[in-house]
Each structure stands twice: as C-alpha cells, then as structure tokens.
Write an enzyme that holds these catalytic residues in place. Structure first.
Site, PDB file in Angstrom:
ATOM      1  N   PHE A  23       3.808 -33.946  52.981  1.00 29.93           N
ATOM      2  CA  PHE A  23       4.905 -34.587  53.693  1.00 29.93           C
ATOM      3  C   PHE A  23       4.740 -36.112  53.728  1.00 29.93           C
ATOM      4  O   PHE A  23       5.217 -36.783  54.644  1.00 29.93           O
ATOM      5  CB  PHE A  23       5.048 -34.057  55.128  1.00 29.93           C
ATOM      6  CG  PHE A  23       5.398 -32.587  55.211  1.00 29.93           C
ATOM      7  CD1 PHE A  23       6.241 -32.016  54.272  1.00 29.93           C
ATOM      8  CD2 PHE A  23       4.888 -31.797  56.216  1.00 29.93           C
ATOM      9  CE1 PHE A  23       6.560 -30.666  54.344  1.00 29.93           C
ATOM     10  CE2 PHE A  23       5.209 -30.448  56.294  1.00 29.93           C
ATOM     11  CZ  PHE A  23       6.045 -29.874  55.350  1.00 29.93           C
ATOM     12  N   TYR A  37       5.132 -19.567  47.781  1.00 29.26           N
ATOM     13  CA  TYR A  37       6.194 -20.434  47.262  1.00 29.26           C
ATOM     14  C   TYR A  37       7.072 -19.600  46.331  1.00 29.26           C
ATOM     15  O   TYR A  37       6.888 -19.593  45.109  1.00 29.26           O
ATOM     16  CB  TYR A  37       5.608 -21.612  46.490  1.00 29.26           C
ATOM     17  CG  TYR A  37       4.915 -22.675  47.303  1.00 29.26           C
ATOM     18  CD1 TYR A  37       4.987 -22.713  48.695  1.00 29.26           C
ATOM     19  CD2 TYR A  37       4.194 -23.686  46.670  1.00 29.26           C
ATOM     20  CE1 TYR A  37       4.352 -23.703  49.424  1.00 29.26           C
ATOM     21  CE2 TYR A  37       3.556 -24.686  47.393  1.00 29.26           C
ATOM     22  CZ  TYR A  37       3.638 -24.689  48.762  1.00 29.26           C
ATOM     23  OH  TYR A  37       2.998 -25.683  49.480  1.00 29.26           O
TER      24      TYR A  37
END
Length: 313
Positions: A218, A69
């Site tokens: 998600f 990330y």
C-alpha cells in the site's frame, strides 16, 4: 521472451534470503481483475500474461503473490506459472499464508496444522517444489498476541525443504523479535507509505539495523488500501509530482524507496503503462527538502494493520 531492458536495477539491489533482487518488484494482487479478490472486472488473460513477461523484461526479479489472489476466472499464481515457467534463475517468488479464501471467496484463517496445506496449494499452482520465501501474514486481530505457534509451524516446513526462507507480514516489532527467536527471518512485509505512523517508522528502522528487507505494501494506495489511491491527492504530493514531471504514484514509490537501501517495493498493476512508470520510479530522486516535506504529512485514515478488517492484502 525478449532480452531484459534492465530498468529495475536503476534503484539498486538488496538481499532477499540467498538471492539478490532489484529493489522494485511486482505485487500480483491486481493481476486477476480491476479490483482485487473478484470484486472488479476480470483481466484479459493474455494481457495479464504479457504484463508479467514485460515485468521480467524490465528487470523485475521479485514477485509477491498469494494463493488467495483469485477471482471467479483468474488465479494470480496460475497466471505467473503460465507466463514465466520455466522460471528465470534469479527470480524470487514470495507468497503469504495464514489467510485463505474458499471456493466462494469467503475468508478463513488457518490453524498452525493447516499452514502446510496452504503452502502446498501455492506450490501446486506455481508448479514449484519449494517456495523461495513464505511470509506469515498476521491478522490485525492478533496484533497484540503471540504468533509463535503459527511461525513455528512454518519453521518446520522450512526444515522439511518446502520453504527456503521465512518472513512475517503485518507484524509489530515485538512479533518480529518473537519470530526471530524461533527461526531466521529475511523480510518484513507491512503497510507503509507517506503518512506512516511513528510505530511503522520505528519498525522500518529496526529492519535496517537487523539487515532485513522491509517490503511495504500500500505504498501507493495509502489509506485507500485495496481500493487504491484517492483520485485527489494531497497538494504537497501533487506539487512534487509536477516539479519532476511524473505521476503521484511515482512520487509515493520514490519516497518509500528513499527510506533506506533495505526497502523493497512491490507495486501492483494490470496496466502496462503503469508497470513501466512503477519500475521507472526507482530512478526518481527526491531532494532532501521534498523528502522532509512529504515525511511531515500524516495519514487521514488507518493502515491495514490498524484495521479491524481481517482480510489480507
């Protein structure tokens, strides 16, 4: 850092390894920029640090991150280190390995022997001598294949003291069973939300039966994946949001959390207002009729586990 306002505990707690965490956590994927993996505008550094500290004040004690990330100027792990070290005793930081990105941002996938280097990279960036939880994030192309060699390599790192607990990510039920035969598993991190397939639902139930934390990603974005939720949502979801006077994202999180007490949410954001809304969604209770209506919806697009794209969330 100011005293915690304890908003996150409103939805209850669950065990993650040897620690108890509030069921609404924080995902760090969007911490570095307006879009993940360097494709958006970098976040303001001080704003990102302030956001992390605010999450802790709201009662978040479970942060999901990864060494991959990062953007050209920001690293999620290093922002977490700067914002929160020395870390609160009850904070659980989880990461994931197997995928990686080189300095140009290109993706690569580690061999079993390379997993130690990936774990150590997370430790260096976070300023820690061990990780609370490391998830083996399985590439979609390995969906029907064994993960035993890679998971076994992580089990060895657990025995060496670099990792306290192990989890798996983007797996099938068969791969979960395979991993459990090698070493204890404390969590499963898979795509899940409104429109989940019957296979995804079965895995969630299996985790509940086994007492494992199920950590969906998600949950808000749905088939939009890294791009985020669509600007126009299904009317059924919008209607529930209007009835409660909340956002569509809050409805999606509340629905996901109501799938079982073992479900832990890790919504990510770079916006302080969205952070507060995400945490508050843990206290939102949908009616049985609303839950049934939303559960009957089916996704129009693939979840990441079904995709042939081998990028990691």
């Amino acid at each position: 850092m100011s005293q915690r306002t304890n908003t996150a505990p409103a939805t209850g707690t669950w065990r993650l390894g040897d620690k108890t965490v509030n069921r609404v956590g924080f995902g760090a994927m969007r911490l570095t920029g307006t879009a993940p993996f360097g494709s958006g505008v970098p976040r303001d550094r001080d704003r990102a640090i302030g956001l992390l500290r605010r999450a802790i004040e709201l009662g978040v004690n479970h942060i999901d991150t990864a060494a991959f990330y990062f953007s050209a100027t920001r690293s999620a792990n290093e922002l977490i280190n700067r914002a929160l070290a020395p870390y609160p005793e009850d904070l659980v930081i989880t990461t994931k390995v197997w995928p990686g990105r080189d300095s140009s941002g290109a993706w690569w996938w580690a061999s079993p022997a390379q997993l130690r280097g990936q774990v150590e990279e997370n430790l260096r960036q976070l300023g820690r001598d061990h990780m609370d939880v490391v998830n083996l994030r399985v590439p979609p192309s390995r969906r029907t294949r064994s993960i035993g060699e890679h998971f076994g390599a992580l089990a060895e790192l657990r025995e060496a003291g670099l990792i306290r607990h192990l989890g798996v990510s983007n797996v099938t039920s068969e791969q979960l069973v395979e991993a459990q035969a090698i070493a204890p598993v404390v969590c499963v991190q898979n795509p899940y939300g409104i429109g989940a397939s019957s296979e995804d639902q079965a895995l969630l139930r299996l985790c509940g039966e086994l007492g494992l934390a199920f950590v969906p990603f998600f949950a808000i974005a749905g088939p939009g994946r890294e791009a985020g939720p669509a600007t126009s949502d299904r009317e059924a979801v919008q209607a529930v949001a209007r009835a409660h006077g909340v956002s569509v994202a809050q409805v999606r999180l509340a629905w996901t959390l109501q799938q079982g007490p073992h479900v832990l949410a890790i919504p990510g954001t770079g916006d302080p207002d969205h952070l507060a809304q995400n945490v508050a969604s843990g206290a939102l209770r949908l009616s049985e009729e609303e839950m049934t209506r939303l559960t009957s919806l089916r996704s129009n697009g693939p979840t990441s586990i079904q995709s042939t794209d081998d990028r990691a969330h």
